[in-house]
Structures are given as structure tokens and as C-alpha cells.
Design an enzyme around this catalytic site. Sequence first.
Site, mmCIF file in Angstrom:
data_model
loop_
_atom_site.group_PDB
_atom_site.id
_atom_site.type_symbol
_atom_site.label_atom_id
_atom_site.label_comp_id
_atom_site.label_asym_id
_atom_site.label_seq_id
_atom_site.Cartn_x
_atom_site.Cartn_y
_atom_site.Cartn_z
ATOM 1 N N GLU B 46 67.025 64.167 1.359
ATOM 2 C CA GLU B 46 66.702 64.239 2.793
ATOM 3 C C GLU B 46 66.821 62.856 3.427
ATOM 4 O O GLU B 46 66.374 61.855 2.861
ATOM 5 C CB GLU B 46 65.254 64.747 2.920
ATOM 6 C CG GLU B 46 64.749 64.877 4.337
ATOM 7 C CD GLU B 46 63.345 65.515 4.388
ATOM 8 O OE1 GLU B 46 62.755 65.746 3.308
ATOM 9 O OE2 GLU B 46 62.867 65.781 5.505
ATOM 10 N N LYS B 114 66.861 70.952 10.029
ATOM 11 C CA LYS B 114 65.589 71.334 9.397
ATOM 12 C C LYS B 114 64.736 72.159 10.365
ATOM 13 O O LYS B 114 64.495 71.743 11.501
ATOM 14 C CB LYS B 114 64.841 70.062 8.990
ATOM 15 C CG LYS B 114 63.536 70.273 8.253
ATOM 16 C CD LYS B 114 62.970 68.904 7.823
ATOM 17 C CE LYS B 114 61.702 69.013 7.021
ATOM 18 N NZ LYS B 114 61.274 67.708 6.457
#
Lengths: 547, 547
Positions: B46, B114
Site C-alpha cells: 500500500e 481503496k
Amino acid sequence: MATTLRTVLAQLNMRVGDIDGNVQRILDSSVHALHHQQADLIVFPELSLCGYNAQDLLLRASMQTRIERALARLCTALPHNLHVLVGYPWLEHNQRYNCCAHFYQGQIQAVYKKQFLPTDPTAFAQRYFTPGSEPLCIDINSIKIAIGIGEDIWQNAFIEQASAAKAKMIVSLNASTFHLNKQAEREQMLSNHAQRAHMPILYASQVGAQDDLIFDGGSCSVDAQGNLRQRAPAFSEELCAVELQFTRSDCHVERATVEPLLSEEASIYQALMMSLRNYVEHNGFPGVLLGLSGGIDSAVVLAIAADALGADKVQAVMMPYHYTAQISQDDAAAQALTMGVDYKTLAIAPMVEAFTQVLEPVFAELPSTANDTTEQNLQARCRGNLLMALSNKNGYLVLTTSNKSETAVGYSTLYGDMAGGFAPLKDVSKNMVYRLARYRNSLSPVIPARVISRPPSAELSPDQKDADSLPPYDILDEVLRLYVEEDCSAEAIIQQGFAKETVMRILRLVDISEYKRRQAAVGPRISKRSFGSDRRYPITNLWPLGD
Amino acid sequence: MATTLRTVLAQLNMRVGDIDGNVQRILDSSVHALHHQQADLIVFPELSLCGYNAQDLLLRASMQTRIERALARLCTALPHNLHVLVGYPWLEHNQRYNCCAHFYQGQIQAVYKKQFLPTDPTAFAQRYFTPGSEPLCIDINSIKIAIGIGEDIWQNAFIEQASAAKAKMIVSLNASTFHLNKQAEREQMLSNHAQRAHMPILYASQVGAQDDLIFDGGSCSVDAQGNLRQRAPAFSEELCAVELQFTRSDCHVERATVEPLLSEEASIYQALMMSLRNYVEHNGFPGVLLGLSGGIDSAVVLAIAADALGADKVQAVMMPYHYTAQISQDDAAAQALTMGVDYKTLAIAPMVEAFTQVLEPVFAELPSTANDTTEQNLQARCRGNLLMALSNKNGYLVLTTSNKSETAVGYSTLYGDMAGGFAPLKDVSKNMVYRLARYRNSLSPVIPARVISRPPSAELSPDQKDADSLPPYDILDEVLRLYVEEDCSAEAIIQQGFAKETVMRILRLVDISEYKRRQAAVGPRISKRSFGSDRRYPITNLWPLGD
């Protein structure tokens, strides 16, 4: 036939964690509003029952029980013929909401859940709250009133809901934090929204200070044309009466008082006084003590402390060393005398020499043993230790005197002049420190003129001047404002006419001082971007300087 | 006929703010995965491009330009016949998203935003990011793969999306922070979700430390039955290969390595070592220095430092005073010798006496002049000053040695033993400090046995023992765990069998020490509720003690 609605905006200093005390404040104010102000409605601030910002106290298991008990008490004890709006946190199906209850006739008539949560880091709203999903209008004297909490009123979507619901006015509960010129921002926003929705907005907010946060109050009312019709005095508790006259087509705001806006200096000075007073009194300190250097920062901190707490609660200590000028000692003593505070002198030479002798053999092995920042820091740390020892003995709170400009570039000593429990000037630039000094002296002269006129110096080495290691404060402060508060890049700052070398030097100092700021004392926030609450940079990073 | 998918989970130490460096890490790893591991797909953590957690660096105006440049470079320079998933921040219509790009054939084939943002306070996700609103599946070798980032994979709603989209597997990009036993939590969650969705899940996460946060790695894979099939080694960079064989009805995970789980002590010890090493190396310190007292805390910090950095980068200083036992000096010297670190002794008596003499006339006016905490704090602060002076001269980072138990109850001196830039034991309870000491000695004996066996003492007054002013650490640590980490009330803690008086005393100490913790050095987080990041209490509050 006009319908009259008399509203009281309760601008009170609600205390964090003091649910019983806040209930009492609500009861007392409600009785006063009913009997002395003939109110139909009284509006208390956001999260009044638990105080703002209760942070992780909101997570305590007993919070909900205590809130339930407080609501039951209010149902019983509030005057039954008064409409009362109170903010509080509420757990439901494991979700916590930021709520407003409408009390009337001994019951909760309706509950509104705040729909729009702020994202600013002083609030941490998402850590604690789930947004509500429905607007709420209540009826008082057949007037339909839309209820909002905090961030709601800043959102166009909320205003559209009120219009769609055909509300006649909006009432907003707030715990709105202060920064310079915040009141103008609030009023401009309220004016725009009122015009857009063609309805008056009544805005009630909390007053008082809580750790680093300042609530200036700022309760006010605008009419359906967007004109300001009522403004509470800043920085003081007040039950503000506003009378509205509704006709079929219009609404007038009557019999309300518009207090004048404060100047920038006055608003900051009062904000800093209230912040210090609340921190000291609410934490039970018998008084404060600070190192008085003969310089501008400690002079202004002393003035704020003596004004906020009374001279009998303030102790000033001059801690001279070889590099302390005689005029510094004279000016410090003169101000202490003028302000009537306790004043003593403790020389630091014996301690500095003891350290120097112990360290001499260690440093002798190193290339340079000249007076560098090590020796300068030792002086500052001996002073810090002395103040902390005095504080240990008498329980007084040590005030640190660093300003925002110094904090930004790390021009201060960890555990030295940064030692202390509260930093009144933490978010105040050096130039504003001078403005505050002149402002305070315009009320009555307490700071010797020479303290304001002489070039600033840390007096940690012979004939040292701040200007030897820092750019002039006019330049420094503006570059810092652009970098710290506006997030400008080095390139953007240089384009405004500042020398590249100066800009890069300042930015580098800001970047490498992040670790120091993490250990700084708490201090009042007066800008939109304070160190501590609002500016979160990683200590460890490889971001290109000034990009 | 089975379809094979060879995936590499790139468990790398991405650096905050180092976009160019991170691009190079991505390119190097991709080439390696393609040529040496025959990968079809490589998955990076991430926010790989900017590093995690970049905090307010995300707000810099040039961030977007730099990210755009990095994405363009990756399009050009990544192997065209490898599928590559990379996390990065992206601005669109003034909203910032936490994204994953799918690179293939020199282009970005798809972007996922996300959807679920965490609310935990270490992430501050809402300050920076807007949630995405759409799931994404990509096709590789005709296998439909659902993409998730961080918090997504913890949410049932996300798993349901993947099922609804008829994905054959899930790939998750993470920067998941460590706390004790976190890996077991991750694997349990992945197992549950895989079984529920009947598909394998591949979980790639970052490794390394960033200020207080530790990323242990923990990249792993579970099959469609929820069995763990691959686990990366913790605390080290690794390109983990996982081969999946898809048939029409099933999927097998092949040729993957399952590293054993570490013991609690080993995982914490390695976490603390990595955290210190990354902090020191990434901030460019030439080494570290610490006060060695002969007690358990500084002994364990010395062991961690020497193990993490090498003995040549560690300096230990014994600073004895009248109350320092001879065995403390002997044990400190013995450990320094065993570990081969630089060791010196600097007595603090000259400085303590200088302070005492200067303060004597001031204190003489007060009721009590006996040796109280004032004098004890002076000793600690003289030691702090000495260490800071040494650090000023040689640039070494001062390590503080306070543990979580002491930090909780304020059993430490601000600007004294709390002085320093990094606190390795900040989130480690006293009992765990002992467990770490025994664990370290089980590898090779470096901490003298007597340091572990003798009763702990601050040695700030004659014959002082911690047990004179604090409950036994077994009791203290458990009460602290219940209060600090589990948010239990005093009543709930007392119901577990602890004496009311002890509980109330401990809770009171925790509450009144909040101001000290605000000025504490940064240190690694190893629990779910660390001071600094995860526990935010107002300093000023009137909450009833222990409620």
C-alpha cells in the site's frame, strides 16, 4: 400577525469530563433564560454534557451510563415550559453519534445526529463518531426549525436539506475553535448560507480553553437577508438573547446586541490569557513561574500571566550568566517591579562550570572544544533545571517562552528553554509577539521600551544576536507562514521575492526540527496550522527539501 | 487443464518521501521477479510510491506531480510482460484517493481506489483520503482477481463484493502495523474470509519501521479452504513467490514457503531492533548513546542497540552518585565489556552540589528542605544534561530507557531520564522487559544475571526500591493493561481481584501523568494501545477517577 420566538444562545465554558457540573450549568442557565429573559428556547453548545474535546474519555464504558443519567436528570429538572437543545455523545448499536436532544415538557421530543463530521485533525471526529443520516426539524410556536451541529452548518448539502424541509430558520450548536480572524469567517459563511436559504441562522458556541484548543465563543445570529444581527462578546460566558418576529412572508431579528469585533492583537491577547487561565485553574496549579531574560518573549509571557492570573500567582526568575547584559537584568527587574510579581535572581555560573569541568576531559579528546551549541545548550538546560526544581518544590507551573518562529526553526533548547508545562506563545510568530507587546503597553506601560526596541538575542555567547544565525524576523516570519501554514514549495516562496539561499536555509531548519517539536510543551492554538495539532510531518523522511 | 499463476509478494521497506528510490526498488524487484522467479504478477505494498505513513507530505503541492512522473516512469521501465500492482496516492477533482495501479504492457490497465478507510488514529486516513466507491477485478491469464487495499480486506462487505463479482482470488496490498500477536490476527481473518468467499487470498505488506510505527511484514497466502499456505519471514525484506494452480472447480497453492511464527519475546526483540536500526540509519545518526545505570531497563536497551547497530555504534555512560550501589557500577561495566561497547563513567556530584547550593537559600524559606522528589529529579536531570551535551558534541542519538509501566505512572523524570530522541522500551511493560532480558541471554549471555535478579531501584535516594513507591510489577502491569489497553473501569479491575486502594492509586498516577507523556520521546509501538499514537486523553479534565 407575527409570531415571536425568544431564543437564548448559551455561550458557556463547559468542562471536559464534568458531566454533573455541566448538567448544573445547563439547569441554572435554563432557569435564568426562562425567568429573566422570557425565553422560548435555549441552545447549548455541541457536546455540552461531556465537554469538548473529551477525546478517549468518550471510549470509557461508563460514559454512556453517565450520559443516560444526565439526560434523565435534565428531563426531570429542566423547566417544562422551555424548549432546550443540548449536545451530547450517544451510543446506539455499537455506533457513537454526536447528538442534540430537544427537551420540552419533561421529555426528549426529538434527537438529531450530526451528519457531517469534520476531517480536521484537532477533532479526530472519525475516531469517535459515526455520521447521522437524517436531518431534523422541530416545531416551536409553529415555527419549523432545522437543527445542525458543528460542521453541518458549513456544508451546502445541509443548507439544502433545511430549504427542502421548508424550515423557517436554522439553529446550530457548536464547539468551534479559535484562530485569528475566525469570527469573520464564521459570519461570512453564515451570511452566505442565510441568503441562499432565505432564513435566519442562530449560531451558539462554547467558550473557554481546553489544553491547546481555544473556544472564543463567537455566538451570533444572521437574518434571512444575511445581515449580522447579534454577536456575543468574545472570550466570556454569556446568555445571549435574540428575539425573532416571524410574519407569513418574513422574519425580523430584534432586541439583540452586536458586540464590536476585537482587533487582531486584542483577540490574540485575550485568547492567550483565557487559555492560560483555564489551563492553570482547571488543573489546580497554585500559580506559574517563568524565566525572565530581559528579552521580548519572556516579557510578553509575564504580562499575559500577570494579567490572566493576577500578579500574586506569578513568579519570575532571572538567571544571568557571563553573557547576560546588565540592561537585560535591569529591564527584567523593572518589568517585574511594575507588574508587582515575585522576582528573584539565581546565577547559573556554578552549575555551568561544574558541567564544563566534568565534560572537559571527555571533550578534550575531540577535535573542537570551543564554545559551540553544546555549551550554549548547557546554559539553557541549567536554567531549565532550576525552574523545574522550583516548580517541584512549590507546585507552580513552569511557562516556556518560545514563540512559533523559534519553534519552527528549532531556535530553542530541548530540556532548556523548552522545559515547562505550558507554552503561551507556541503558536505566536515573533512579529506578533512584538505587536502584542505594543498592544499591551498601549493599555498601560508594563514592558520597558528598551525590551521592544533592542535587537533580540539569546545571550548564550558573547555579543550574540538572533540576526547572526537567523534571517531578520520580517523575512523569517513570512517565509514560515508560506511554508508552514500555506504548504508552499520553496519555488513558490522564492517566486514571491525571497532569496533562494535564505528560503532553503529556513526550510531546512524547519524540517530538521520536527523531532524537537514532538517534545514541546502544549500551548494555545491561534492559527489554522499550529505545530502539535494541525501539522503532522514524519520525523524520518527523504522528501526533497522544499519541494 | 490447470492455469498457473506465479505471484511474487514484494515485502519491501519502502521509504517515506523517497519517490525516486521507491520507484527504483519497484523496478529492481520486478526485474528479479520476472527473471529469477518466473512471475506473472508482482504485488507491492500500500502507498509504495510515497512510503507509509507520509502524513502531511501528502498535502504538498508537488506530491501529485512527483507521483505522475513516477507512474510514467513505471509505465516505461517496468517489464512489459509482467503484471505489476503498485500503491500510491492520487488527487482527482480535489479529492485524494489511496490507489492501486495495475501495470501491464507499458500501460496502466486499471486503477482501484481503496473503499474502506481505517479509523485508527495511527493512520489519520480521513485527514488525507476520500474512500473510493467501486470494486475492481482484473484479469490475468483469464483468472479474475479482486483487488483490495489495507482496511478493505478486514471488511465483510469487501469480501461480498469479490464473491458477487465471481472473482477467483483476492490480492491485498498493505502497510500493516505490528503489535504483539498481530500475525495470528491477520491469518485468522484471512482464513475466515477465504473460507467464506471460497477463494484464496494473497496478502502483501510492507516491512520496516517509520518513527513509532513498525511494519513487521507478515505477507502471507491462504487457500480457498482457509489454510495458510505461505508466510514470509517477519522483519526482513523478501520477494515471496506463490504459485497458484487454478482448475475449473478449484485452486491449489503450491511451491510456497511457510516460515515459522516467532515467539512473543523474539518478535518484540526483533521489532525493537528493526525500529531502532531504521530510525538511526534513516535519520543519519552516526550512533547512539545511553546512560547505563546497572538496572534492567538500560541493560536491555544496550543489548538491543548493540545487536541492532553493532557495538561500534553504541556508547554507554555510567553516571554514579551517592546512591548508586557498587554492584550497579560493576554490572554496568561488565555488560559494556561483554558487548564491546564504548563505556565511560562521569560522576554527577559536582553538578548536583552546585544546584543544591544555589537553591538552598531559596528552599530555606520553605517549610520542608528534606530530600524529596525535587532533589531526586535534580540528579536525573544532571544525567540528562550530560547525555545531551555528549550528544551535542558527537551527534549521537540519546536513547531513553523508560518502559511503558514507568511511563504510564509517571515514574520517570521529565528532562531527566526522559531526555533523549528515541525510547526503545516506550511501549514495553516492565515484565516484558525482564522477559526480553532472559530471551536475549538465552541466545548468548550479555546481561549480568544480577541485573535480572536484584530488586529494581531508581537509586535516587538511600536504599530506594521501586517497590517502596510502586506496587509489585506483576500487579502494576496487569492493572495497567486493563486500564490503559482495555479501557476497563476501576470497578471492573477491582472485580478481577486487585485491592481497591492499589487500583485507585495506579489509576490516579496514570491520569496525572498525561502531561509528562506529551513530552516523551518517540518510541516503537508494539501494542494495540500505545502512548503517543493510540491513547488520546485530555490533560485537563474532571472525569471521576477510574470511572
